[in-house]
Design a protein around this motif. Structure first.
Motif, PDB file in Angstrom:
ATOM      1  N   TYR A  73     -74.989  16.305 -27.093  1.00  0.00           N
ATOM      2  CA  TYR A  73     -75.985  17.307 -26.671  1.00  0.00           C
ATOM      3  C   TYR A  73     -75.984  18.352 -27.780  1.00  0.00           C
ATOM      4  N   HIS A 103     -72.714  19.295 -29.391  1.00  0.00           N
ATOM      5  CA  HIS A 103     -71.548  18.965 -28.562  1.00  0.00           C
ATOM      6  C   HIS A 103     -71.515  17.465 -28.281  1.00  0.00           C
ATOM      7  N   SER A 141     -63.428  18.342 -14.994  1.00  0.00           N
ATOM      8  CA  SER A 141     -64.788  18.847 -15.175  1.00  0.00           C
ATOM      9  C   SER A 141     -65.084  18.951 -16.682  1.00  0.00           C
ATOM     10  N   GLY A 142     -66.242  18.476 -17.093  1.00  0.00           N
ATOM     11  CA  GLY A 142     -66.619  18.533 -18.509  1.00  0.00           C
ATOM     12  C   GLY A 142     -66.187  17.312 -19.307  1.00  0.00           C
ATOM     13  N   SER A 143     -65.539  16.346 -18.649  1.00  0.00           N
ATOM     14  CA  SER A 143     -65.037  15.180 -19.399  1.00  0.00           C
ATOM     15  C   SER A 143     -66.129  14.166 -19.718  1.00  0.00           C
ATOM     16  N   GLY A 144     -67.306  14.281 -19.080  1.00  0.00           N
ATOM     17  CA  GLY A 144     -68.425  13.393 -19.427  1.00  0.00           C
ATOM     18  C   GLY A 144     -68.844  12.425 -18.329  1.00  0.00           C
ATOM     19  N   LYS A 145     -68.332  12.611 -17.108  1.00  0.00           N
ATOM     20  CA  LYS A 145     -68.617  11.680 -16.005  1.00  0.00           C
ATOM     21  C   LYS A 145     -70.108  11.635 -15.671  1.00  0.00           C
ATOM     22  N   THR A 146     -70.695  12.810 -15.484  1.00  0.00           N
ATOM     23  CA  THR A 146     -72.117  12.864 -15.116  1.00  0.00           C
ATOM     24  C   THR A 146     -72.976  12.275 -16.238  1.00  0.00           C
ATOM     25  N   THR A 147     -72.623  12.587 -17.477  1.00  0.00           N
ATOM     26  CA  THR A 147     -73.372  12.035 -18.619  1.00  0.00           C
ATOM     27  C   THR A 147     -73.309  10.512 -18.611  1.00  0.00           C
TER      28      THR A 147
HETATM   29  N1  ADP Z   1     -77.855  19.026 -20.737  1.00  0.00           N
HETATM   30  C1  ADP Z   1     -76.767  19.414 -21.423  1.00  0.00           C
HETATM   31  N2  ADP Z   1     -76.863  20.174 -22.529  1.00  0.00           N
HETATM   32  C2  ADP Z   1     -75.785  20.542 -23.227  1.00  0.00           C
HETATM   33  N3  ADP Z   1     -74.515  20.224 -22.894  1.00  0.00           N
HETATM   34  C3  ADP Z   1     -74.349  19.476 -21.783  1.00  0.00           C
HETATM   35  C4  ADP Z   1     -75.446  19.040 -20.993  1.00  0.00           C
HETATM   36  N4  ADP Z   1     -74.964  18.301 -19.964  1.00  0.00           N
HETATM   37  C5  ADP Z   1     -73.621  18.293 -20.104  1.00  0.00           C
HETATM   38  N5  ADP Z   1     -73.254  18.997 -21.198  1.00  0.00           N
HETATM   39  C6  ADP Z   1     -71.860  19.175 -21.673  1.00  0.00           C
HETATM   40  O1  ADP Z   1     -71.306  17.875 -21.883  1.00  0.00           O
HETATM   41  C7  ADP Z   1     -69.974  17.827 -21.422  1.00  0.00           C
HETATM   42  C8  ADP Z   1     -69.837  16.750 -20.355  1.00  0.00           C
HETATM   43  O2  ADP Z   1     -70.554  17.165 -19.202  1.00  0.00           O
HETATM   44  P1  ADP Z   1     -70.674  16.287 -17.904  1.00  0.00           P
HETATM   45  O3  ADP Z   1     -71.108  14.931 -18.286  1.00  0.00           O
HETATM   46  O4  ADP Z   1     -71.504  17.036 -16.935  1.00  0.00           O
HETATM   47  O5  ADP Z   1     -69.143  16.219 -17.437  1.00  0.00           O
HETATM   48  P2  ADP Z   1     -68.503  16.069 -15.973  1.00  0.00           P
HETATM   49  O6  ADP Z   1     -69.512  15.429 -15.084  1.00  0.00           O
HETATM   50  O7  ADP Z   1     -67.278  15.224 -16.201  1.00  0.00           O
HETATM   51  O8  ADP Z   1     -68.130  17.445 -15.527  1.00  0.00           O
HETATM   52  C9  ADP Z   1     -69.634  19.232 -20.921  1.00  0.00           C
HETATM   53  O9  ADP Z   1     -68.980  19.912 -21.968  1.00  0.00           O
HETATM   54  C10 ADP Z   1     -70.987  19.836 -20.643  1.00  0.00           C
HETATM   55  O10 ADP Z   1     -70.967  21.220 -20.807  1.00  0.00           O
END
Ligand code: ADP
Ligand code: MG
Length: 220
Positions: free
Chosen positions: A11, A14, A36-42
């Protein structure tokens, strides 16, 4: 059913996922965990095409999704049911209509639609709530409606993002039982959670992420 080869997602400047490789077999129910922030949602977003990878190859239900364009995208999306972290229920529609919406959009006839919606509500034990509005339901009930909505079109794959994030431990256990039940009926399921309690003693594979890196897996 789901295969990642050396997948990287940035992103801006990052790196959310770095050279991730794993597979989920057809019929599996597995978890992905990490702080949290490890990339699960991504990782889930890449599977349902809400985000695109910067590098690497992703195959979902036989489709190499890096190459998907145009009309193929909605077809792939039909193979994937998503339970979002924030539910995304429509508060001005009752439970029945929330679950029915995706089938209506596809033009399904009323009679088949009705039987599918009630079947899904039965699986999550909320058939008696069909006429209620989401606001009148508890967090756990709203979560189960979101699950009913994800399964109503019988997708081959179900993704769930922190499906017990807003509910108490007893309710969480019920939600995991519901996913097991859906898995027994044949769906491949991938659940993202930071909560280790959720997969303890499930006997399922757990993939671990740490700051965007795949750091191993275990069967718990
Ligand atoms: N749309 C976005 N723009 C910029 N950074 C993002 C975005 N979505 C997630 N991030 C960053 O990517 C990293 C992984 O996020 P995310 O996949 O939401 O992790 P998790 O679900 O494990 O908490 C985090 O550091 C988050 O801040
Ligand atoms: Mg997340």
């Amino acid at each position: 059913m789901i295969n990642f080869q050396e997948v990287t997602k940035h992103y801006h400047n990052h790196t959310a996922l770095r050279k991730i490789t794993f597979s989920i077999e057809k019929g599996e129910m597995a978890f992905v965990t990490g702080l949290s922030g490890s990339g699960k949602t991504t990782l889930l977003k890449l599977i349902y095409l809400a985000e695109r990878p910067d590098e690497g190859t992703i195959t979902v239900a036989g489709w190499e999704i890096n190459k998907l364009r145009g009309k193929s995208i909605p077809i792939l999306r039909r193979s994937v049911g998503v339970v979002f972290q924030d539910f995304r229920l429509l508060n001005n529609r009752n439970v029945y209509d929330n679950v029915a919406l995706a089938l209506r959009i596809r033009g399904m006839k009323d009679r088949e639609l009705k039987s599918r919606v009630f079947d899904s509500l039965k699986i999550v034990n909320l058939r008696h709530r069909a006429d209620s509005y989401p606001d009148a339901l508890s967090g756990g009930e709203q979560q189960r409606i979101a699950i009913a909505r994800a399964i109503v079109s019988e997708p081959a794959i179900i993704l769930a993002d922190e499906p017990t994030g807003n509910v108490d431990p007893d309710t969480s256990a019920g939600i995991i039982r519901t996913f097991k039940d859906i898995n027994t009926r044949g769906a491949t399921i991938l659940i993202a959670t930071h909560n280790r309690e959720l997969f303890r003693n499930t006997g399922r594979r757990v993939l671990k992420l740490d700051k965007g890196n795949f750091v191993g897996e275990e069967t718990v």
